[in-house]
Design a protein around this motif. Structure first.
Motif, PDB file in Angstrom:
ATOM      1  N   LYS A 118       0.820  -1.218   0.000  1.00  0.00           N
ATOM      2  CA  LYS A 118       0.000   0.000   0.000  1.00  0.00           C
ATOM      3  C   LYS A 118       0.856   1.271   0.000  1.00  0.00           C
ATOM      4  O   LYS A 118       0.386   2.323  -0.403  1.00  0.00           O
ATOM      5  N   HIS A 119       2.089   1.172   0.481  1.00  0.00           N
ATOM      6  CA  HIS A 119       2.950   2.341   0.605  1.00  0.00           C
ATOM      7  C   HIS A 119       4.181   2.268  -0.305  1.00  0.00           C
ATOM      8  O   HIS A 119       5.151   2.993  -0.088  1.00  0.00           O
ATOM      9  N   CYS A 141       0.010  11.316   7.772  1.00  0.00           N
ATOM     10  CA  CYS A 141      -0.661  11.399   6.465  1.00  0.00           C
ATOM     11  C   CYS A 141      -2.148  11.051   6.545  1.00  0.00           C
ATOM     12  O   CYS A 141      -2.964  11.623   5.823  1.00  0.00           O
ATOM     13  N   HIS A 142      -2.489  10.086   7.389  1.00  0.00           N
ATOM     14  CA  HIS A 142      -3.878   9.630   7.507  1.00  0.00           C
ATOM     15  C   HIS A 142      -4.579  10.464   8.575  1.00  0.00           C
ATOM     16  O   HIS A 142      -4.376  10.261   9.774  1.00  0.00           O
ATOM     17  N   TYR A 150      -8.437   4.586   7.770  1.00  0.00           N
ATOM     18  CA  TYR A 150      -7.298   4.834   6.885  1.00  0.00           C
ATOM     19  C   TYR A 150      -7.728   5.032   5.432  1.00  0.00           C
ATOM     20  O   TYR A 150      -6.961   4.807   4.510  1.00  0.00           O
ATOM     21  N   ASP A 151      -8.950   5.489   5.239  1.00  0.00           N
ATOM     22  CA  ASP A 151      -9.486   5.726   3.906  1.00  0.00           C
ATOM     23  C   ASP A 151      -8.593   6.722   3.166  1.00  0.00           C
ATOM     24  O   ASP A 151      -8.236   7.771   3.702  1.00  0.00           O
ATOM     25  N   GLU A 152      -8.233   6.391   1.934  1.00  0.00           N
ATOM     26  CA  GLU A 152      -7.346   7.243   1.147  1.00  0.00           C
ATOM     27  C   GLU A 152      -7.972   8.579   0.767  1.00  0.00           C
ATOM     28  O   GLU A 152      -7.272   9.496   0.338  1.00  0.00           O
ATOM     29  N   ASP A 153      -9.276   8.721   0.948  1.00  0.00           N
ATOM     30  CA  ASP A 153      -9.918  10.005   0.677  1.00  0.00           C
ATOM     31  C   ASP A 153      -9.554  11.053   1.722  1.00  0.00           C
ATOM     32  O   ASP A 153      -9.829  12.236   1.531  1.00  0.00           O
ATOM     33  N   LEU A 155      -6.370  11.637   3.126  1.00  0.00           N
ATOM     34  CA  LEU A 155      -4.916  11.757   3.241  1.00  0.00           C
ATOM     35  C   LEU A 155      -4.509  13.223   3.165  1.00  0.00           C
ATOM     36  O   LEU A 155      -5.191  14.039   2.553  1.00  0.00           O
TER      37      LEU A 155
END
Length: 171
Positions: A118-119, A141-142, A150-153, A155
């Protein structure tokens, strides 16, 4: 075989909802499981991100809780009641899906295959930025890490990124 168009549409909609929910869960934890002991946040989040239990398999959590007196170079020992309460909750909600089925090296979330995958676009220098410190600082970041989300929306770019790192972030 379902022939009624209304029933077929309802059935397909329900199946799609189940699949969407399952894929969201498979992508990562979304909030805290029920019954989180207050001691978990009080004790664990005092030093690092209080990680959702689904990020490690039960065997890893068992070893982490058994080794608190030497917790990654720190004495994080707790009284027996707290260990039992927190450990029981971690065990009950540990990751069981394929993504976290294997214990990562040293039981470190940041060394697990899914975390590294993921990273993989994060340059090693980013982990060393003063605003980040290490891969274990999820909140750098999160923005909802403290909620177990930890939803990427949600970040944010950490402070101190170079222009090249900023461009890579946006890709």
């Amino acid at each position: 075989m379902v022939t009624d168009p209304f029933f077929r549409t309802a059935l397909l909609t329900a199946a799609g909802t189940v699949l969407l929910a399952a894929s969201a869960h498979a992508d990562g934890p979304r909030g805290w499981p029920p019954g989180m002991p207050p001691a978990y946040v009080q004790e664990c989040a005092a030093c690092h991100t209080a990680y959702p239990p689904g990020m490690l398999p039960a065997a890893s959590w068992q070893r982490v809780m058994a080794g608190l007196d030497r917790h990654y170079g720190t004495d994080a020992a707790l009284d027996e009641a707290a260990v039992k309460q927190i450990g029981g909750w971690l065990q009950a909600h540990a990751g069981s899906h394929r993504r976290v089925a294997e214990s990562p090296p040293e039981d470190r979330i940041t060394r697990s295959r899914w975390f590294l995958r993921k990273h993989d676009e994060i340059a090693p220098a980013v982990w060393r930025l003063p605003s980040v410190g290490s891969a274990a600082n999820c909140g750098a970041c999160h923005t909802r890490a403290d909620r177990g989300d930890y939803d990427e929306d949600f970040l944010r770019m950490p402070a101190g990124l170079s222009d090249g790192q900023r461009r890579a972030w946006r890709d």
